[in-house]
Design an enzyme around this catalytic site. Sequence first.
Site, PDB file in Angstrom:
ATOM      1  N   LYS A   1       0.860  -1.187   0.000  1.00 24.74           N
ATOM      2  CA  LYS A   1       0.000   0.000   0.000  1.00 24.74           C
ATOM      3  C   LYS A   1       0.894   1.234   0.000  1.00 24.74           C
ATOM      4  O   LYS A   1       1.566   1.535   0.983  1.00 24.74           O
ATOM      5  CB  LYS A   1      -0.930   0.000   1.209  1.00 24.74           C
ATOM      6  CG  LYS A   1      -1.930   1.154   1.207  1.00 24.74           C
ATOM      7  CD  LYS A   1      -2.853   1.059   2.408  1.00 24.74           C
ATOM      8  CE  LYS A   1      -3.878   2.177   2.411  1.00 24.74           C
ATOM      9  NZ  LYS A   1      -4.762   2.117   3.593  1.00 24.74           N
TER      10      LYS A   1
ATOM     11  N   GLU B   1       7.502  -6.905   2.197  1.00 25.26           N
ATOM     12  CA  GLU B   1       6.196  -6.923   2.860  1.00 25.26           C
ATOM     13  C   GLU B   1       5.422  -8.191   2.497  1.00 25.26           C
ATOM     14  O   GLU B   1       4.740  -8.776   3.338  1.00 25.26           O
ATOM     15  CB  GLU B   1       5.389  -5.683   2.476  1.00 25.26           C
ATOM     16  CG  GLU B   1       5.950  -4.372   2.994  1.00 25.26           C
ATOM     17  CD  GLU B   1       5.571  -4.085   4.432  1.00 25.26           C
ATOM     18  OE1 GLU B   1       4.957  -4.955   5.088  1.00 25.26           O
ATOM     19  OE2 GLU B   1       5.894  -2.980   4.905  1.00 25.26           O
TER      20      GLU B   1
ATOM     21  N   TYR C   1     -14.936   0.460  -7.715  1.00 23.84           N
ATOM     22  CA  TYR C   1     -16.230   1.113  -7.502  1.00 23.84           C
ATOM     23  C   TYR C   1     -17.181   0.849  -8.662  1.00 23.84           C
ATOM     24  O   TYR C   1     -18.370   1.135  -8.551  1.00 23.84           O
ATOM     25  CB  TYR C   1     -16.018   2.612  -7.280  1.00 23.84           C
ATOM     26  CG  TYR C   1     -15.139   2.880  -6.068  1.00 23.84           C
ATOM     27  CD1 TYR C   1     -15.666   2.810  -4.785  1.00 23.84           C
ATOM     28  CD2 TYR C   1     -13.779   3.137  -6.207  1.00 23.84           C
ATOM     29  CE1 TYR C   1     -14.867   3.012  -3.667  1.00 23.84           C
ATOM     30  CE2 TYR C   1     -12.968   3.349  -5.101  1.00 23.84           C
ATOM     31  CZ  TYR C   1     -13.515   3.278  -3.839  1.00 23.84           C
ATOM     32  OH  TYR C   1     -12.713   3.469  -2.731  1.00 23.84           O
TER      33      TYR C   1
ATOM     34  N   LYS D   1      -2.104  -1.900  -3.773  1.00 22.45           N
ATOM     35  CA  LYS D   1      -2.942  -0.707  -3.805  1.00 22.45           C
ATOM     36  C   LYS D   1      -2.038   0.519  -3.885  1.00 22.45           C
ATOM     37  O   LYS D   1      -1.119   0.633  -3.068  1.00 22.45           O
ATOM     38  CB  LYS D   1      -3.801  -0.660  -2.537  1.00 22.45           C
ATOM     39  CG  LYS D   1      -4.715   0.543  -2.424  1.00 22.45           C
ATOM     40  CD  LYS D   1      -5.482   0.513  -1.100  1.00 22.45           C
ATOM     41  CE  LYS D   1      -6.429   1.710  -1.005  1.00 22.45           C
ATOM     42  NZ  LYS D   1      -7.155   1.740   0.277  1.00 22.45           N
TER      43      LYS D   1
END
Length: 324
Positions: free
Chosen positions: A198, A235, A315, A250
């Site tokens: 992220k 990560e 979305y 992201k």
Amino acid sequence: MSGFPGVRPRRLRTSPAMRRLVTETRLSPAQLILPAFVREGIGEPVPVSSMPGVQQHTRDSLRKAAVEAAEAGVGGIMLFGVPEVKDAVGSQGTEPDGILQVAIRDVVAEVGDAMIVMSDLCLDEYTDHGHCGVLDAEGRVDNDATLERYAEMAQVQADAGVHVVGPSGMMDGQVGVVRDALDEIGKQDVSILAYTVKYASAFYGPFREAVNSSLKGDRKTYQQDPANFREAMRELELDLAEGADMVMVKPALPYLDVLRKVADESSVPVAAYQISGEYAMVEAAAANGWIDRERTIMESLTCIRRAGADMILTYWATEAAQRL
């Protein structure tokens, strides 16, 4: 025979039927996840001005949106809560009757057998300072104190019936702490979608309107530097070791190179989040007549799939699923 004129790749592009037959990357509604915002204390949905078509839902309108998504075949819904009251430690995030926990129960009751219900596990929507964690005396985000809050959040969200939690705050050790917290209360079946990669991105701007963010400053001390690649892989290694069931990259489109590498290296399913800024740019350009909206939406989703995402948070999930 090799080479032109015997070799003509255009033969496989001659008609819609031929192009459909040889398509390498396919989208399915089941691969899409709808992010949705539910706001406490409103009587009607509130439009998000920077994200045309997106709104802060009431409990009733959220249920309707969930049903519409499920009927379109959408694979999951990711819920974000917007509380009326905020404080320094994000107390509403761990209230059993807080807005997110109530919404989880609503949506699970409505569509829980047809669609995976996910919840954002982070404090930024609930803190008056807008950061993703608890602050220390110096005003810095205290990693380990924040983990204690995440453990509590995981447990109340699981008690509300959520299928998947999404720890998104980018605290070191968050996946392991959340896994232990869930197992401690017998919620071994609740999965973790780790926000593994992220970035501290400028593309998050419209999202902050959607969650009524109180943030001052930035999140560069815990979200990743957009210039860095190796730490993303570090990560990934850590989150897998801590028990992540799924991992996420992201934003999506600006980081397709990272997504491709994560997909190549991951032993668990990979998600990508097509975030608010990506959405807003397409909607704004389309509203000005500069691009073909529907083609751009489907092309962008296909690109994210082609780069290796097994799931896409977008979305446009319901709209795209209906078109597919």
